[in-house]
Motif scaffolding. Structure first.
Motif, PDB file in Angstrom:
ATOM      1  N   ARG A 230       0.862  -1.187   0.000  1.00 36.13           N
ATOM      2  CA  ARG A 230       0.000   0.000   0.000  1.00 36.13           C
ATOM      3  C   ARG A 230       0.893   1.229   0.000  1.00 36.13           C
ATOM      4  O   ARG A 230       1.998   1.195   0.554  1.00 36.13           O
ATOM      5  CB  ARG A 230      -0.960   0.017   1.190  1.00 36.13           C
ATOM      6  N   MET A 231       0.406   2.292  -0.615  1.00 35.01           N
ATOM      7  CA  MET A 231       1.248   3.472  -0.736  1.00 35.01           C
ATOM      8  C   MET A 231       0.394   4.718  -0.926  1.00 35.01           C
ATOM      9  O   MET A 231      -0.612   4.693  -1.639  1.00 35.01           O
ATOM     10  CB  MET A 231       2.213   3.307  -1.920  1.00 35.01           C
ATOM     11  N   ALA A 232       0.805   5.796  -0.282  1.00 35.95           N
ATOM     12  CA  ALA A 232       0.125   7.075  -0.432  1.00 35.95           C
ATOM     13  C   ALA A 232       0.517   7.704  -1.757  1.00 35.95           C
ATOM     14  O   ALA A 232       1.694   7.787  -2.098  1.00 35.95           O
ATOM     15  CB  ALA A 232       0.491   8.004   0.724  1.00 35.95           C
ATOM     16  N   LEU A 233      -0.503   8.128  -2.510  1.00 38.08           N
ATOM     17  CA  LEU A 233      -0.295   8.716  -3.828  1.00 38.08           C
ATOM     18  C   LEU A 233      -1.159   9.967  -3.958  1.00 38.08           C
ATOM     19  O   LEU A 233      -2.088  10.184  -3.192  1.00 38.08           O
ATOM     20  CB  LEU A 233      -0.662   7.722  -4.932  1.00 38.08           C
ATOM     21  N   GLU A 234      -0.854  10.772  -4.959  1.00 36.32           N
ATOM     22  CA  GLU A 234      -1.632  11.986  -5.187  1.00 36.32           C
ATOM     23  C   GLU A 234      -1.746  12.245  -6.677  1.00 36.32           C
ATOM     24  O   GLU A 234      -0.767  12.130  -7.420  1.00 36.32           O
ATOM     25  CB  GLU A 234      -0.972  13.189  -4.504  1.00 36.32           C
ATOM     26  N   ARG A 235      -2.952  12.563  -7.096  1.00 36.30           N
ATOM     27  CA  ARG A 235      -3.147  13.077  -8.446  1.00 36.30           C
ATOM     28  C   ARG A 235      -3.231  14.577  -8.313  1.00 36.30           C
ATOM     29  O   ARG A 235      -4.189  15.121  -7.759  1.00 36.30           O
ATOM     30  CB  ARG A 235      -4.412  12.512  -9.087  1.00 36.30           C
ATOM     31  N   GLU A 236      -2.213  15.248  -8.800  1.00 35.60           N
ATOM     32  CA  GLU A 236      -2.026  16.670  -8.528  1.00 35.60           C
ATOM     33  C   GLU A 236      -3.252  17.488  -8.932  1.00 35.60           C
ATOM     34  O   GLU A 236      -3.801  17.337 -10.025  1.00 35.60           O
ATOM     35  CB  GLU A 236      -0.794  17.183  -9.277  1.00 35.60           C
ATOM     36  N   GLY A 237      -3.686  18.320  -7.990  1.00 30.03           N
ATOM     37  CA  GLY A 237      -4.802  19.215  -8.238  1.00 30.03           C
ATOM     38  C   GLY A 237      -6.161  18.581  -8.057  1.00 30.03           C
ATOM     39  O   GLY A 237      -7.184  19.264  -8.171  1.00 30.03           O
ATOM     40  N   GLN A 238      -6.204  17.282  -7.764  1.00 32.74           N
ATOM     41  CA  GLN A 238      -7.478  16.584  -7.641  1.00 32.74           C
ATOM     42  C   GLN A 238      -7.676  15.980  -6.249  1.00 32.74           C
ATOM     43  O   GLN A 238      -8.513  16.437  -5.486  1.00 32.74           O
ATOM     44  CB  GLN A 238      -7.581  15.487  -8.708  1.00 32.74           C
ATOM     45  N   LEU A 239      -6.893  14.981  -5.924  1.00 35.52           N
ATOM     46  CA  LEU A 239      -7.073  14.306  -4.645  1.00 35.52           C
ATOM     47  C   LEU A 239      -5.865  13.430  -4.335  1.00 35.52           C
ATOM     48  O   LEU A 239      -5.084  13.087  -5.216  1.00 35.52           O
ATOM     49  CB  LEU A 239      -8.335  13.457  -4.644  1.00 35.52           C
ATOM     50  N   SER A 240      -5.738  13.102  -3.057  1.00 30.77           N
ATOM     51  CA  SER A 240      -4.720  12.159  -2.606  1.00 30.77           C
ATOM     52  C   SER A 240      -5.426  10.929  -2.044  1.00 30.77           C
ATOM     53  O   SER A 240      -6.596  10.992  -1.653  1.00 30.77           O
ATOM     54  CB  SER A 240      -3.806  12.797  -1.558  1.00 30.77           C
ATOM     55  N   PHE A 241      -4.698   9.812  -1.979  1.00 31.35           N
ATOM     56  CA  PHE A 241      -5.305   8.560  -1.548  1.00 31.35           C
ATOM     57  C   PHE A 241      -4.208   7.563  -1.213  1.00 31.35           C
ATOM     58  O   PHE A 241      -3.030   7.786  -1.532  1.00 31.35           O
ATOM     59  CB  PHE A 241      -6.207   7.989  -2.650  1.00 31.35           C
ATOM     60  N   VAL A 242      -4.610   6.477  -0.575  1.00 34.90           N
ATOM     61  CA  VAL A 242      -3.699   5.363  -0.326  1.00 34.90           C
ATOM     62  C   VAL A 242      -4.187   4.189  -1.159  1.00 34.90           C
ATOM     63  O   VAL A 242      -5.319   3.720  -0.993  1.00 34.90           O
ATOM     64  CB  VAL A 242      -3.647   4.988   1.164  1.00 34.90           C
ATOM     65  N   LEU A 243      -3.351   3.748  -2.082  1.00 36.06           N
ATOM     66  CA  LEU A 243      -3.681   2.614  -2.936  1.00 36.06           C
ATOM     67  C   LEU A 243      -3.257   1.327  -2.240  1.00 36.06           C
ATOM     68  O   LEU A 243      -2.121   1.204  -1.789  1.00 36.06           O
ATOM     69  CB  LEU A 243      -2.965   2.746  -4.284  1.00 36.06           C
TER      70      LEU A 243
END
Length: 310
Positions: A230-243
């Motif tokens: 699992r890893m924290a990721l971010e789509r810039e300008g939209q949202l962050s999440f943990v996949l």
């Protein structure tokens, strides 16, 4: 109306059901108080809570429904103490030890007597049905709770052919690759500051928070054979999440810009308008993310079988 966690499912051979027919079907399975002998009951409730009565909100092919899960809380310790007390009374009165079967019968009797008086815990689980993409996403941190919501939808519709969304490249493999090679990362994907690394052997799981994922320490762990589950990721300008390695999206955090955009929409204090405006902006961002996620993971996997066919 901003989801926190999502489990994603693909609908197969789906047949469009008109909104009016769907709402009528939801009403047949509407939430009601559990009966005295029921430990748990699931039913549909208005997504807007007390602000509305509609069981379904649909906007531009995006459907929102809410499951109300009601469960009677009967602590095992309370049952055990009552069983022991009753068993001791019988043993003292009859001068013998009770058999295991007799104690089991006492336990069942105690459970039946205490259950109607137990407190009821209520939990709501939102279900988003994207009819344009044949996707269902369930806002729950628990896969088990998500499956319960699907079971209720299956019962409501009569049948439901659905499988967890799956991709050609496993999330664990992709996350490990992105972590070890910054050139392999999609251009619109940023790393966050937390990761879970699993070892192939018996070395367990290593969890790190508020760390630089490009640090030498992380690279050394990857070189030793650990993989990112699992890893924290971010789509810039939209949202962050943990996949997660099962493709679940957790700890969703929408960007301030998106929240501000929602706040600028006039709702005149109408809770329903507010709910629907937030829902539309949120699902647009999530649908874009899911499409990109599938692309990042080399496309969707094909399923030869389906689960949950009634």
């Amino acid at each position: 109306m901003w989801f926190k966690h999502l489990h994603l499912y693909r609908l197969h051979a789906s047949t469009a059901i008109p909104a009016a027919d769907l709402e009528a079907a939801l009403a047949e399975q509407a939430a009601r108080q559990p009966g005295g002998s029921e430990a748990r009951r699931l039913g549909w409730c208005p997504p807007a809570g007390r602000a509305g009565t509609a069981l379904l909100h649909e906007l531009q092919g995006q459907r929102l429904m809410t499951v109300l899960r009601q469960e009677r809380l009967l602590p095992a310790g309370v049952v055990r103490e009552e069983v022991e007390e009753r068993a001791s009374d019988i043993e003292a009165r009859e001068g013998r030890k009770l058999r295991r079967q007799e104690k089991q019968e006492i336990k069942e009797q105690v459970y039946e007597e205490l259950l109607p008086r137990a407190f009821i815990r209520r939990q709501k689980v939102d279900l988003w049905w994207d009819t344009r993409r044949d996707l269902i996403a369930i806002n729950s941190s628990s896969r088990k709770r998500a499956e319960e919501a699907l079971d209720l939808l299956r019962e409501t519709l009569g049948s439901l052919k659905v499988t967890p969304l799956a991709t050609q490249t496993l999330p664990m493999r992709a996350m490990t690759h992105w972590l070890s090679d910054d050139q392999a990362r999609p251009a619109d994907l940023l790393l966050g500051d937390q990761v879970e690394l699993k070892a192939k052997g018996d070395d367990g799981v290593l969890r790190a928070r508020q760390v630089d994922l490009d640090s030498d320490e992380i690279q050394q762990l990857l070189a030793a054979g650990r993989q990112a589950s699992r890893m924290a990721l971010e789509r810039e300008g939209q949202l962050s999440f943990v996949l997660h390695d099962d493709l679940a999206l957790k700890s969703l955090r929408f960007s301030d810009a998106l929240i501000d955009e929602a706040g600028e929409i006039e709702d005149d204090g109408d809770a329903i308008l507010r709910l629907e405006a937030d829902f539309m902006l949120m699902t647009q961002a999530l649908a874009d993310l899911i499409e990109r996620l599938i692309e990042w993971l080399d496309g969707e996997a094909q399923h030869s079988t389906t689960q949950g066919v009634a």
